[in-house]
Scaffold this active site. Structure first.
Site, PDB file in Angstrom:
ATOM      1  CE1 TYR A 205       0.373   1.394   4.672  1.00 33.90           C
ATOM      2  CE2 TYR A 205       0.740  -0.979   4.445  1.00 33.90           C
ATOM      3  CZ  TYR A 205       0.825   0.224   5.111  1.00 33.90           C
ATOM      4  OH  TYR A 205       1.448   0.219   6.275  1.00 33.90           O
ATOM      5  CB  THR A 273       6.332   2.264  -0.989  1.00 35.16           C
ATOM      6  OG1 THR A 273       7.772   2.074  -0.755  1.00 35.16           O
ATOM      7  CG2 THR A 273       6.497   3.136  -2.449  1.00 35.16           C
ATOM      8  CD  GLU A 274       4.799   1.589   4.987  1.00 30.32           C
ATOM      9  OE1 GLU A 274       5.597   0.514   5.412  1.00 30.32           O
ATOM     10  OE2 GLU A 274       5.404   2.427   5.818  1.00 30.32           O
ATOM     11  CB  VAL A 275       6.974  -4.077   0.627  1.00 33.34           C
ATOM     12  CG1 VAL A 275       6.993  -5.548   0.220  1.00 33.34           C
ATOM     13  CG2 VAL A 275       7.085  -3.290  -0.576  1.00 33.34           C
TER      14      VAL A 275
END
Length: 306
Positions: A205, A273-275
């Site tokens: 997300y 960003t977030e992985v």
């Protein structure tokens, strides 16, 4: 994932003092090497980009040069893009994603944009696989010129030295299971607060700036990453990590108010960003690919919509 955890350092309800910080520090051990894993890859890129030492950390006699890569010639007629990784040193795909982008894709933008990349903002934390720096401070809540994290203030000083205005900044992060099992409880203990259980989202997300919303920019990134890895769905409350989902894979924070890295340039286009590397549906390699896809999509959109 959620996990309740009473943190073993400190007295519940009382903020940490020097003794508790020292006890926490003594629990941290070097698990990987910045000078072995990261610096040689930055050095190898010095044939194509300027290798900039923009500061140095000195923690109990351990020194870490703070390194950036920038285009050799910043053209005044071109927009400038910033790529940052490793603000939280334990978020590995952010560091490796920034490096991999510079190694494999950055040359595609030669003559189109001025690039500045900082692959590992927090090298001490990278080595300890931790969120905080040596002083138990989270750099990503302290991006202000008078803040307590040298990782943050040094980067602010570097950005201030850049003469060209920034069009885009992408800050590469991860959300991990340890956010709930370790770092959330540690933060609550440090601050003398109750630990709120955190639901870790399964998927990628992005975080938009609620003071400078750019929904089309965020969706361009989500669309590009969706071809690489899965996007995090909202929870039963329509939220991701406690924030309302405003679009597919998108939440918002007030970046400057919270002292987050994404606010330091004043760029028109910003994103975090977030992985989720702990998902059984992904792999370390796929997480890195997702970060690279996000960087490419962010620059492409910004250049097409200056």
């Amino acid at each position: 994932m959620t996990k309740s955890n009473i943190y073993p350092i400190g007295t519940p309800g009382e903020p940490w003092g020097a003794a508790e910080i020292e006890a926490w520090r003594n629990q941290q051990s070097r698990q990987r090497r910045y000078d072995v894993d990261i610096m040689p890859r930055i050095d190898a890129l010095a044939g194509r980009y300027d290798r900039v030492v923009y500061g140095e950390l000195d923690y109990a006699g351990e020194t870490y040069p703070l390194l950036a890569l920038r285009d050799r010639s910043f053209a005044p007629h071109l927009p400038t893009a910033l790529v940052t990784g490793g603000v939280h040193g334990y978020e590995t795909s952010g560091v490796l994603g920034a490096l991999t982008f510079m190694e494999t894709a950055a040359s595609d933008y030669a003559g189109k944009v001025n690039l500045l990349a900082i692959p590992c903002v927090s090298p001490w934390a990278y080595e300890r696989i931790n969120r905080w720096n040596y002083d138990a401070v989270d750099p990503n809540r302290n991006f202000r010129p008078d803040g307590p994290a040298r990782e943050a203030t040094a980067l602010i000083e570097l950005i201030a030295s850049v003469q060209s205005p920034f069009l885009m900044h992408i800050d590469l992060h991860e959300t991990t299971d340890t956010d709930a099992s370790e770092f959330g409880p540690a933060r609550a203990a440090r601050d003398g607060k109750v630990n709120d259980l955190e639901l870790i989202p399964d998927g990628f997300y992005v975080v938009d700036d609620s003071a400078n919303r750019q929904p089309a920019f965020q969706q361009a990134i989500i669309a590009a990453v969706e071809s690489v890895t899965h996007i995090a769905p909202p929870d039963d409350n329509g939220e991701i990590i406690g924030s309302p989902v405003v679009a597919h894979g998108v939440i918002e924070y007030p970046l400057q108010e919270l002292g987050l890295c994404g606010a330091i340039t004043g760029a028109r286009y910003t994103t975090t960003t977030e992985v989720y590397p702990d998902s059984p549906r992904t792999s370390p390699e796929e997480c890195i690919e997702a970060q690279v896809a996000a960087v490419r999509a962010a620059i492409d959109f910004a250049l097409a919509n200056p």
